[in-house]
Design a protein around this motif. Structure first.
Motif, PDB file in Angstrom:
ATOM      1  N   GLU A 172       0.835  -1.204   0.000  1.00  0.00           N
ATOM      2  CA  GLU A 172       0.000   0.000   0.000  1.00  0.00           C
ATOM      3  C   GLU A 172       0.871   1.256   0.000  1.00  0.00           C
ATOM      4  OE1 GLU A 172      -2.891   2.222   3.160  1.00  0.00           O
ATOM      5  OE2 GLU A 172      -3.339   0.101   2.756  1.00  0.00           O
ATOM      6  N   LYS A 173       1.918   1.244   0.794  1.00  0.00           N
ATOM      7  CA  LYS A 173       2.827   2.396   0.873  1.00  0.00           C
ATOM      8  C   LYS A 173       3.448   2.664  -0.506  1.00  0.00           C
ATOM      9  CE  LYS A 173       6.807   4.160   3.524  1.00  0.00           C
ATOM     10  NZ  LYS A 173       7.736   4.421   2.421  1.00  0.00           N
ATOM     11  N   PHE A 174       3.884   1.596  -1.181  1.00  0.00           N
ATOM     12  CA  PHE A 174       4.511   1.775  -2.487  1.00  0.00           C
ATOM     13  C   PHE A 174       3.511   2.317  -3.500  1.00  0.00           C
ATOM     14  CE2 PHE A 174       5.930   0.511  -6.695  1.00  0.00           C
ATOM     15  CZ  PHE A 174       7.268   0.876  -6.668  1.00  0.00           C
ATOM     16  N   LYS A 176       0.784   4.089  -2.898  1.00  0.00           N
ATOM     17  CA  LYS A 176       0.469   5.471  -2.553  1.00  0.00           C
ATOM     18  C   LYS A 176       1.548   6.422  -3.057  1.00  0.00           C
ATOM     19  CE  LYS A 176      -2.340   5.105   1.671  1.00  0.00           C
ATOM     20  NZ  LYS A 176      -2.321   5.344   3.136  1.00  0.00           N
ATOM     21  N   GLU A 177       2.797   5.997  -2.924  1.00  0.00           N
ATOM     22  CA  GLU A 177       3.918   6.864  -3.302  1.00  0.00           C
ATOM     23  C   GLU A 177       4.187   6.852  -4.804  1.00  0.00           C
ATOM     24  OE1 GLU A 177       7.108   5.395  -0.920  1.00  0.00           O
ATOM     25  OE2 GLU A 177       6.412   6.380   0.920  1.00  0.00           O
ATOM     26  N   ASN A 178       3.686   5.820  -5.495  1.00  0.00           N
ATOM     27  CA  ASN A 178       3.963   5.686  -6.930  1.00  0.00           C
ATOM     28  C   ASN A 178       2.705   5.353  -7.730  1.00  0.00           C
ATOM     29  OD1 ASN A 178       7.157   5.590  -6.927  1.00  0.00           O
ATOM     30  ND2 ASN A 178       6.472   4.256  -5.277  1.00  0.00           N
ATOM     31  N   HIS A 180       1.555   6.544 -10.316  1.00  0.00           N
ATOM     32  CA  HIS A 180       1.755   6.618 -11.763  1.00  0.00           C
ATOM     33  C   HIS A 180       2.184   5.284 -12.377  1.00  0.00           C
ATOM     34  CE1 HIS A 180       5.474   7.644  -9.625  1.00  0.00           C
ATOM     35  NE2 HIS A 180       6.102   7.007 -10.589  1.00  0.00           N
ATOM     36  N   PHE A 208      -6.031   5.024  -4.403  1.00  0.00           N
ATOM     37  CA  PHE A 208      -4.748   5.732  -4.450  1.00  0.00           C
ATOM     38  C   PHE A 208      -4.475   6.390  -5.805  1.00  0.00           C
ATOM     39  CE2 PHE A 208      -4.224   1.782  -1.842  1.00  0.00           C
ATOM     40  CZ  PHE A 208      -4.487   2.383  -0.627  1.00  0.00           C
ATOM     41  N   THR A 210      -5.288   5.231  -8.793  1.00  0.00           N
ATOM     42  CA  THR A 210      -4.904   4.293  -9.854  1.00  0.00           C
ATOM     43  C   THR A 210      -6.043   4.006 -10.827  1.00  0.00           C
ATOM     44  OG1 THR A 210      -5.525   2.316  -8.599  1.00  0.00           O
ATOM     45  CG2 THR A 210      -3.289   3.176  -8.275  1.00  0.00           C
TER      46      THR A 210
END
Length: 406
Positions: A172-174, A176-178, A180, A208, A210
């Motif tokens: 989830e963290k990845f 949220k941060e990416n 794109h 997020f 996506t």
């Protein structure tokens, strides 16, 4: 990387990995066998978007999972520097697959998740010479988003219903941060996706950023249209699609930025290959190229956001004019005995003037549009300045110029 049209076609073909898949009268099955070992009706090459892809690996696994790894054939050889892994959506005639789809409606997601994670993990560890740079899925196999978040690989899925709550904290963290790196194309009134994950445009769980929401109600792969030149999925120009178009374009801009950064890293490695580190001019060149990349990416992102904002401003101006004309029509219907000037004077007495309803909003939004254009000019000026410095540096340093040409 494969185009979105090629990804769509690969998603249509991956079902043929299943030895029990019934495709009308077509008996073709996809396999990773070598050319000399192909059986009757077996193929190890698939056509997607008019391009040939070599099937490098297939997986017919637990819970009805089917997947394959493919690479484009370039000059007669599969290019393993751009491997795509695709997982099949639900095949209703396969009981295991259908049960997995039903379980996939729970917050924990599909049991095929783990099979896909293990499959991609094994491909990475068993084939260090491959670069898996893209994942894809359709409908139930939107869990490839989770696989992508787990391994840090871009994923594009079509009509994907997916329990975003099934992501681990790290995944989830990845994501949220990416955001794109992940695109989930969905039509707003697609009942299949709505009733499987209940993730409507306004509810359930955070996607997020996506999901690219589009007007429409189809769940079929055939319902998507693509640009013939770029292979990019086409989003019809309408107010309902404006947000989705902005998200799609912003994701492409960031993916392009990352690809250019990778090229700069490769250039840096090339310049240091002879040992001894980088010269001062080489450092300046790489720094300037990175600055130029950042400026151009920022400009593209800004242009994308402003293009959509300007559409909103222009629609607001049109709406203001419509409101004024409707006000006049209503007033004429109520007080027919007054002349136009007398009627406008009466409206003015209560603050309803054309200047207030149309003129002031138009002036406000036009100022916003002018500011957007000024900012774009600043980006362009800065880009030209950096390019000029780069060209001067290359002309002065003939050794650097020779290195860049070789």
């Amino acid at each position: 990387m494969a185009t979105e049209k090629e990804l769509r076609d690969l998603n249509k073909n991956v079902y043929k990995v299943d030895p029990n898949f019934k495709d009308g009268g077509n008996k073709t099955k996809l396999t990773d066998k070598s050319d000399g070992n192909l059986g009757k009706n077996e193929k190890n090459v698939v056509i997607a978007g008019g391009k040939k892809f070599k099937v490098l690996s297939v997986k017919d696994g637990d819970y009805g999972f089917q997947g394959m790894a493919v690479a484009p054939i370039v000059n007669g050889t599969p290019d393993v520097s751009q491997v795509t892994v695709v997982a099949a959506g639900t095949y209703p005639d396969d009981g295991r697959d259908f049960k997995a789809a039903l379980k996939g409606m729970s917050p924990n997601g599909s049991p095929q998740d783990d099979v896909a994670l293990n499959y991609v993990g094994d491909l990475i560890s068993d084939h260090p010479d491959w670069t898996i740079n893209q994942l894809s899925g359709y409908s139930q196999s939107a869990y490839m988003l989770k696989v992508g978040a787990h391994f840090g690989i871009p994923a594009t899925v079509f009509s994907g219903w997916f329990q975003y709550r099934s992501l681990t904290e790290a995944e989830e963290k990845f994501m949220k941060e990416n955001p794109h790196l992940f695109i989930n194309y969905r039509q707003k009134n697609d009942d299949v996706t709505i009733w499987n994950d209940f993730n409507k445009r306004w509810g359930n769980s955070d996607d997020f950023g996506t999901i690219v929401w589009m007007d429409g109600s189809s769940h079929k792969l055939e319902s998507w249209d693509f640009d013939e030149k770029t292979g990019q999925l086409k989003i019809p120009d309408s107010l309902g699609n404006s947000e989705g178009a902005m998200i799609q374009q912003s994701h492409f801009i960031m993916r392009g930025f990352l690809a250019q950064l990778t090229m700069l890293d490769q250039l840096k490695a090339k310049l240091t290959a002879s040992g001894g580190g980088l010269s001062n001019n080489e450092k300046i060149y790489l720094d300037d190229q990175q600055a130029l990349l950042a400026v151009n990416t920022g400009r593209s992102a800004y242009q994308n956001a402003m293009a959509n904002a300007i559409k909103v401003y222009q629609n607001a101006i049109t709406e203001a004019e419509d409101i004024w004309q409707e006000t006049l029509r209503e007033a004429r219907a109520q007080i027919e005995e007054l002349s136009d000037n007398e009627m406008k004077d009466s409206l003015s007495a209560i603050g309803a003037t054309e200047q207030r309803i149309v003129g002031e909003p138009t002036e406000f939004f036009q100022q916003k549009i002018n500011k957007a254009k000024m900012m774009d000019e600043k980006f362009e000026s800065l880009s030209k300045e950096i390019k000029s410095k780069i060209n001067e540096l290359v002309q002065l340093d003939q050794q650097l110029a020779q290195q860049l040409r070789s």
